[in-house]
Design an enzyme around this catalytic site. Structure first.
Site, PDB file in Angstrom:
ATOM      1  CB  SER A  48      -0.938   0.022   1.208  1.00  0.00           C
ATOM      2  OG  SER A  48      -0.209  -0.113   2.418  1.00  0.00           O
ATOM      3  CG  ASP A  68      -4.500   5.071   7.285  1.00  0.00           C
ATOM      4  OD1 ASP A  68      -3.355   4.872   7.742  1.00  0.00           O
ATOM      5  OD2 ASP A  68      -4.889   4.559   6.210  1.00  0.00           O
ATOM      6  CG  HIS A  90      -1.333   3.494   4.958  1.00  0.00           C
ATOM      7  ND1 HIS A  90      -2.573   3.003   5.322  1.00  0.00           N
ATOM      8  CD2 HIS A  90      -0.709   2.481   4.312  1.00  0.00           C
ATOM      9  CE1 HIS A  90      -2.693   1.746   4.923  1.00  0.00           C
ATOM     10  NE2 HIS A  90      -1.573   1.406   4.296  1.00  0.00           N
TER      11      HIS A  90
END
Length: 391
Positions: free
Chosen positions: A43, A347, A350
């Site tokens: 990600s 978050d 991240h």
């Protein structure tokens, strides 16, 4: 029996051929004008692959605001409020943002190619499950990403008049970050650090094998990022929260024992990168220090424009770190901060665009890339600081 002259001539020719190979490797300019970015990873580099592969209900969080709200002003599948490190690298090189491979039409070297997927692991899912580690986010591990790239390569090369190996040689390969999820899953399942450490050499080998495969195809420049300081992540700080003050770094508030694990992985990765650099002197294999390029923000947050205590998530709810598992960013009722640029953590897992931007600056301009980039042929030495300060 061979005459002494024949032996002498044979020895001379052998030395000459080895010398030519070495001179050829050393004479190749360290500065390259990259024409494309090819990305593998999770990600941290996913520009939209996971949302195209996912059929879950409710849909992935990155399909909802406030993901993407800072720069793109709409969700793009990036797990941040805006751009990622890969985006800042593309901007710096004057290249397009690298589109996700999955679900895209007319994929080409001109646009760049991104195989990174949220939740991806360095090790195959089947192997992790055999080890008792549940990996149910995605099955697109590093080897799967690489195999898909190999399958797509003939059609990619057919769209250009240039030689395929030449195009790969002019591409910048972003190898990760990858491996972090191989640790995240067992950590969040309650496995001990000692058990998880057993995965480190296997993960390093998976990364190394992928690099060697790509070298064989013609790739010549690799960025190989290390792991992040796990003990500064809002998710890890929440999961491993303790009343024992001595467990925390008094200057940063991070958890040193978790950070030491990240350093352990990075030391092994750096050693493997050095080994590959010796084996392939004609290839530029660059170790990227994600750990220290990020950790400095927790040491001196005000210096970099962040709030005094930068450990809390911008987007989240609950607790000391504004993070609650299963009540995360993107879910209904979860709020987010008004000024993401003041935060490091986005978050809980991240980072914010602001953190990624400053990390990219430290990678491209130094000192967090080894060996350092040579941008002399690009004519950006005097412009790089202006670029980063204006974006």
């Amino acid at each position: 029996m061979a005459s002494p002259w024949k032996k002498l001539i044979s020895s001379f020719l052998l030395i000459l051929s080895v010398t030519i190979i070495i001179i050829d490797a050393l004479s190749e300019s360290p500065c390259r004008r990259y024409t494309s970015i090819i990305s593998f990873g999770d990600s941290c580099a996913d520009t939209g692959n996971f949302i195209r592969l996912s059929d879950v209900n409710p849909p992935p969080q990155a399909l909802s605001l406030p993901y993407g709200e800072t720069f793109f002003h709409h969700p793009t599948g990036r797990y941040s409020d805006g751009r990622l490190i890969i985006d800042f690298i593309a901007e710096f090189l004057g290249l397009p943002y690298v589109p996700p491979y999955f679900g895209s039409q007319n994929v080409s070297f001109d646009q760049g190619i991104n195989f990174a997927v949220y939740g991806a692991t360095a090790l195959d899912r089947e192997f992790l499950v055999e080890k008792g580690i549940e990996s149910d986010f995605t099955n697109v591990s590093l080897s799967v990403q690489l195999n898909i790239f190999k399958q797509a390569l003939p059609s990619l090369c057919a769209t250009s008049s240039r030689d395929c190996r030449e195009m790969l040689g002019d591409s910048l390969i972003l190898m990760g970050e990858i491996g972090g999820n191989d640790y995240n899953y067992p950590f969040f399942e309650g496995k001990s650090i000692n058990v998880i450490k057993e995965l480190v050499p296997l993960i390093i080998k998976a990364i190394s094998c992928a690099i060697v495969d790509l070298i064989d195809l013609g790739c010549k420049t690799f960025l190989v990022p290390g792991n992040f300081p796990l003990g500064c992540s809002a998710a890890y700080l929440t999961l491993f929260q303790t009343a024992e003050e001595q467990e925390y770094d008094p200057f940063t508030g991070c958890l040193p024992r978790l950070n030491k694990f990240g350093e352990y992985h990075n030391e092994h990765l750096k050693s493997e990168v050095k080994r590959l650099q010796i084996l392939y002197p004609h290839v530029n294999i660059i170790y990227v220090d994600y750990y220290n390029s990020l950790y400095r923000f927790f040491q001196e947050p005000a210096k970099y424009g962040f709030k005094k205590r930068p450990l809390a998530a911008c987007c989240g709810v609950g607790g000391k770190y504004n993070f609650t598992i299963n009540k995360e960013c993107g879910y209904e009722g979860v709020s987010y901060c008004q000024n993401p640029s003041e935060y490091v953590n986005w978050d809980g897992y991240h980072l914010t665009e602001a953190a990624y931007q400053k990390m990219a600056q430290g990678i491209l301009n130094g000192p967090y890339a080894t060996p350092a980039f040579d941008w002399s042929c690009l004519g950006v030495e005097s412009e790089d600081k202006e670029y980063f300060s204006s974006n």
